[in-house]
Design an enzyme around this catalytic site. Structure first.
Site, PDB file in Angstrom:
ATOM      1  N   GLU A 148      -4.613  11.445  42.533  1.00 13.20           N
ATOM      2  CA  GLU A 148      -4.010  12.155  43.671  1.00 13.20           C
ATOM      3  C   GLU A 148      -4.354  11.306  44.876  1.00 13.20           C
ATOM      4  O   GLU A 148      -5.517  11.216  45.257  1.00 13.20           O
ATOM      5  CB  GLU A 148      -4.600  13.548  43.792  1.00 13.20           C
ATOM      6  CG  GLU A 148      -4.260  14.409  42.590  1.00 13.20           C
ATOM      7  CD  GLU A 148      -4.839  15.803  42.728  1.00 13.20           C
ATOM      8  OE1 GLU A 148      -4.049  16.723  42.903  1.00 13.20           O
ATOM      9  OE2 GLU A 148      -6.053  15.939  42.669  1.00 13.20           O
TER      10      GLU A 148
ATOM     11  N   CYS B 217      -4.939  14.370  53.856  1.00 15.35           N
ATOM     12  CA  CYS B 217      -3.954  13.635  53.060  1.00 15.35           C
ATOM     13  C   CYS B 217      -2.546  14.195  53.245  1.00 15.35           C
ATOM     14  O   CYS B 217      -1.566  13.467  53.170  1.00 15.35           O
ATOM     15  CB  CYS B 217      -4.344  13.650  51.597  1.00 15.35           C
ATOM     16  SG  CYS B 217      -4.511  15.318  50.931  1.00 15.35           S
TER      17      CYS B 217
HETATM   18  P1  NAD Z   1     -11.573   5.955  48.556  1.00 16.23           P
HETATM   19  O1  NAD Z   1     -10.492   5.577  47.621  1.00 16.23           O
HETATM   20  O2  NAD Z   1     -12.197   4.902  49.406  1.00 16.23           O
HETATM   21  O3  NAD Z   1     -12.797   6.622  47.769  1.00 16.23           O
HETATM   22  C1  NAD Z   1     -12.619   7.757  46.966  1.00 16.23           C
HETATM   23  C2  NAD Z   1     -13.735   7.839  45.956  1.00 16.23           C
HETATM   24  O4  NAD Z   1     -13.657   6.720  45.084  1.00 16.23           O
HETATM   25  C3  NAD Z   1     -15.130   7.814  46.556  1.00 16.23           C
HETATM   26  O5  NAD Z   1     -15.967   8.702  45.855  1.00 16.23           O
HETATM   27  C4  NAD Z   1     -15.582   6.385  46.315  1.00 16.23           C
HETATM   28  O6  NAD Z   1     -16.987   6.264  46.228  1.00 16.23           O
HETATM   29  C5  NAD Z   1     -14.930   6.109  44.974  1.00 16.23           C
HETATM   30  N1  NAD Z   1     -14.732   4.694  44.658  1.00 16.23           N
HETATM   31  C6  NAD Z   1     -14.497   3.664  45.508  1.00 16.23           C
HETATM   32  N2  NAD Z   1     -14.350   2.510  44.817  1.00 16.23           N
HETATM   33  C7  NAD Z   1     -14.496   2.816  43.509  1.00 16.23           C
HETATM   34  C8  NAD Z   1     -14.440   2.044  42.299  1.00 16.23           C
HETATM   35  N3  NAD Z   1     -14.214   0.725  42.317  1.00 16.23           N
HETATM   36  N4  NAD Z   1     -14.631   2.688  41.124  1.00 16.23           N
HETATM   37  C9  NAD Z   1     -14.839   4.024  41.088  1.00 16.23           C
HETATM   38  N5  NAD Z   1     -14.915   4.798  42.207  1.00 16.23           N
HETATM   39  C10 NAD Z   1     -14.736   4.199  43.406  1.00 16.23           C
HETATM   40  O7  NAD Z   1     -10.977   7.120  49.442  1.00 16.23           O
HETATM   41  P2  NAD Z   1     -11.683   7.860  50.656  1.00 16.23           P
HETATM   42  O8  NAD Z   1     -11.703   6.932  51.829  1.00 16.23           O
HETATM   43  O9  NAD Z   1     -12.957   8.463  50.187  1.00 16.23           O
HETATM   44  O10 NAD Z   1     -10.673   9.062  50.918  1.00 16.23           O
HETATM   45  C11 NAD Z   1      -9.520   8.941  51.694  1.00 16.23           C
HETATM   46  C12 NAD Z   1      -8.301   8.794  50.822  1.00 16.23           C
HETATM   47  O11 NAD Z   1      -8.192   9.916  49.925  1.00 16.23           O
HETATM   48  C13 NAD Z   1      -7.021   8.798  51.637  1.00 16.23           C
HETATM   49  O12 NAD Z   1      -6.143   7.849  51.108  1.00 16.23           O
HETATM   50  C14 NAD Z   1      -6.480  10.208  51.425  1.00 16.23           C
HETATM   51  O13 NAD Z   1      -5.098  10.355  51.631  1.00 16.23           O
HETATM   52  C15 NAD Z   1      -6.861  10.452  49.993  1.00 16.23           C
HETATM   53  N6  NAD Z   1      -6.845  11.885  49.657  1.00 16.23           N
HETATM   54  C16 NAD Z   1      -5.870  12.341  48.812  1.00 16.23           C
HETATM   55  C17 NAD Z   1      -5.811  13.697  48.491  1.00 16.23           C
HETATM   56  C18 NAD Z   1      -4.749  14.237  47.554  1.00 16.23           C
HETATM   57  O14 NAD Z   1      -4.868  15.371  47.100  1.00 16.23           O
HETATM   58  N7  NAD Z   1      -3.738  13.465  47.221  1.00 16.23           N
HETATM   59  C19 NAD Z   1      -6.749  14.562  49.037  1.00 16.23           C
HETATM   60  C20 NAD Z   1      -7.718  14.066  49.898  1.00 16.23           C
HETATM   61  C21 NAD Z   1      -7.767  12.707  50.196  1.00 16.23           C
END
Ligand code: NAD
Length: 497
Positions: free
Chosen positions: A258, A291
């Site tokens: 997501e 988001c």
């Molecule tokens: P991010 O992708 O930087 O991180 C998300 C999670 O992934 C964190 O827990 C992070 O530690 C982990 N992560 C990072 N690199 C990883 C790897 N290589 N392997 C495994 N895990 C890893 O996102 P963010 O900055 O935390 O959140 C913002 C993003 O989330 C925005 O793009 C936003 O739109 C999206 N978002 C989407 C929804 C939805 O329902 N579609 C809801 C909320 C946020």
């Protein structure tokens, strides 16, 4: 009990800063510093997991899986419902910690976002218990379809709405009979730690629900490449999804993403302009770190001036400040790195010749992590600020001449998470919602006031590939409808999906 372990005192609440593995608190030699966005000061030093902690958590989840699966949906539902009750009983503590850690408005957390976590556990408990086996005869063969849990599931969540999103993703897995290893985001890890205490209090068997804290590229990556994992569910950015999807593919493990949003908010000339402008200004709530935010304002050219005047009026009414204060409507950004990222988008837009008509600067007079609500008139639809998710208080403004152009603009980015249409015409909303001549499209129609006060709301607001359409079906009762002026980052969940 907590005093034996590493504990942070946050907003008057004791929060364990350790992992939760196999029903026990487990520390790590390394830690990372968690900042509060309210003052950019350290809140806690949190255990920084790595390969060892990932392996321990996967082993615990594997061991717990057979008994949890054998419990059956009805047996598991009792645990989930107890957990939901405990969340309801702890809303204030959870909200206080989440507010200090992530800076979402405290009143939104208390009224909607934290209680939604309880609703998630109840909804999925009910849904799993309601599934029936399917049996049918064909060509003399008796066929039977039964739903089986997959095994240990890794759940990785982002930093915005960390508690609600973690419940949204773990509840269906647990209800289905999977055991779970949750890896919360490193910028807001604390409310998920409180969830572990509630899981223990609800009597979940050890190893059914595990939390591993740490950095994404370290423990997150270790979890996703572990061959003992059977499902991966991720919410976060598209860039991270590529890494996780690749790791999942190596082990041939199903992966759900997501992902990010760049939602359009369309306003036609026949709409209730005041409601539309109020809603548009409401996209700055939570500093735009939502988001589902409609960050691309697409407005019919004929009403440009009138709309912008109203939009300015509502945006002028925003109060930047402490998220615990009732008067505040726009909170700080999550982290200095994220503030720099948002600022980078605006500075590149400026350099690109896009016009910054509002905001476009830090607000250190309010606090270290504030950024002014910003409106950008892009030079073209190809501008980076139009095409890429900023995830901050930055909106773009574009006009369209007719419905076809509106739909084309709405569908002109690679994001398909959500959208909102303001129009007085149900038929137009239906056409636009279906995407006109094709492509994915907008998923929410807010009509002029209807006699019964109901509004139509997107039934499926998740990210989906281009070329597929969002549905516009869920009719909510008025009391469930979002306040059009506010946006708490929480979409409708339709458990029937
Ligand atoms: P991010 O992708 O930087 O991180 C998300 C999670 O992934 C964190 O827990 C992070 O530690 C982990 N992560 C990072 N690199 C990883 C790897 N290589 N392997 C495994 N895990 C890893 O996102 P963010 O900055 O935390 O959140 C913002 C993003 O989330 C925005 O793009 C936003 O739109 C999206 N978002 C989407 C929804 C939805 O329902 N579609 C809801 C909320 C946020």
């Amino acid at each position: 009990m907590l005093s034996r372990h590493a504990v942070a005192h946050v907003a008057g609440v004791d929060v364990s800063t350790e992992h939760f593995i196999g029903g026990e608190r487990v520390g790590s030699d390394a830690t990372f510093v968690d900042l509060s966005p309210i003052d950019a000061q350290p809140l806690a030093e949190v255990a920084r997991g790595g390969d060892r902690e990932a392996a321990l958590a996967v082993a615990a989840a594997r061991e717990a899986f057979p008994a949890w699966a054998a419990l059956g949906a009805a047996g598991r539902a009792q645990h989930l419902r107890r957990l939901a009750d405990l969340i309801d009983a702890n809303v204030e503590r959870l909200a206080a910690v989440e507010c200090a850690d992530m800076a979402m408005l405290l009143r939104s957390l208390e009224a909607r976002v934290i209680p939604r976590g309880a609703r998630n556990f109840r909804a999925y408990a009910d849904l799993a218990a309601a599934y029936e086996e399917r049996v049918w005869e064909s060509n003399g063969t008796r066929n039977r379809v039964i739903r089986m849990p997959s095994g240990p599931a890794v759940v990785i969540t982002p930093w915005n709405a960390p508690f609600m999103l973690s419940t949204w993703k773990t509840a269906p897995a647990l209800a289905a009979g999977c055991t779970v290893i949750l890896k919360p985001a490193e910028w807001s890890p604390l409310s998920c730690s409180l969830l572990c205490d509630l899981v223990a209090e609800a009597g979940f068997p050890p190893g059914v629900f595990n939390v591993v804290q740490g950095i994404g590229e370290e423990v997150g990556a270790a979890l996703t490449r572990d061959p003992g994992v059977r499902r991966i569910s991720f919410t976060g950015s598209p860039e991270t999804a590529v890494h996780i999807g690749t790791a999942a593919a190596r082990n041939i493990v199903p992966f759900t993403g997501e992902l990010g949003g760049k939602g359009p908010l369309l306003v036609f000339a026949d709409a209730d302009l005041e409601a539309a402008a109020r809603r548009a200004a409401g996209q700055y709530d939570d500093a735009g770190q939502v988001c589902l935010a409609g960050t691309r304002l697409l407005v019919e050219g004929a009403i440009e001036d009138e709309f912008l005047e109203l939009f300015d009026r509502f945006t002028d009414g925003h109060v930047l400040g402490d998220p615990r204060d009732d008067a505040t409507t726009v909170s700080p950004l999550i982290h200095p790195d994220h503030l720099a990222r948002v600022e980078g988008f605006v500075e590149r837009a400026r350099a690109n010749g896009d016009e910054i008509v509002r905001g476009g600067r830090r607000r250190e007079d309010v606090g270290p992590l504030f950024y002014d609500p910003t409106l950008v008139l892009p030079r073209s639809n190809d501008s980076e600020i139009v095409q890429h998710e900023v995830f901050g208080p930055v909106l773009t403004f574009q006009t369209f001449a007719d419905e076809d152009e509106a739909v084309a603009l709405a569908n002109s980015t690679s994001y398909g998470l959500s959208g909102v249409v303001y129009t007085g015409s149900e038929r137009r909303a239906e056409r636009v919602g279906r995407g006109g001549s094709g492509g994915h499209a907008v998923g929410q129609h807010v009509p002029r006031a209807r006699p019964d006060g109901a509004v139509r709301r997107g039934g499926d607001l998740r990210h989906r590939p281009r070329g597929r359409r969002l549905r516009t079906r869920l009719l909510l009762r008025p009391e469930d409808a979002p306040d059009p002026g506010r946006h708490d980052g929480v979409s409708a969940v339709d458990p029937s999906r």
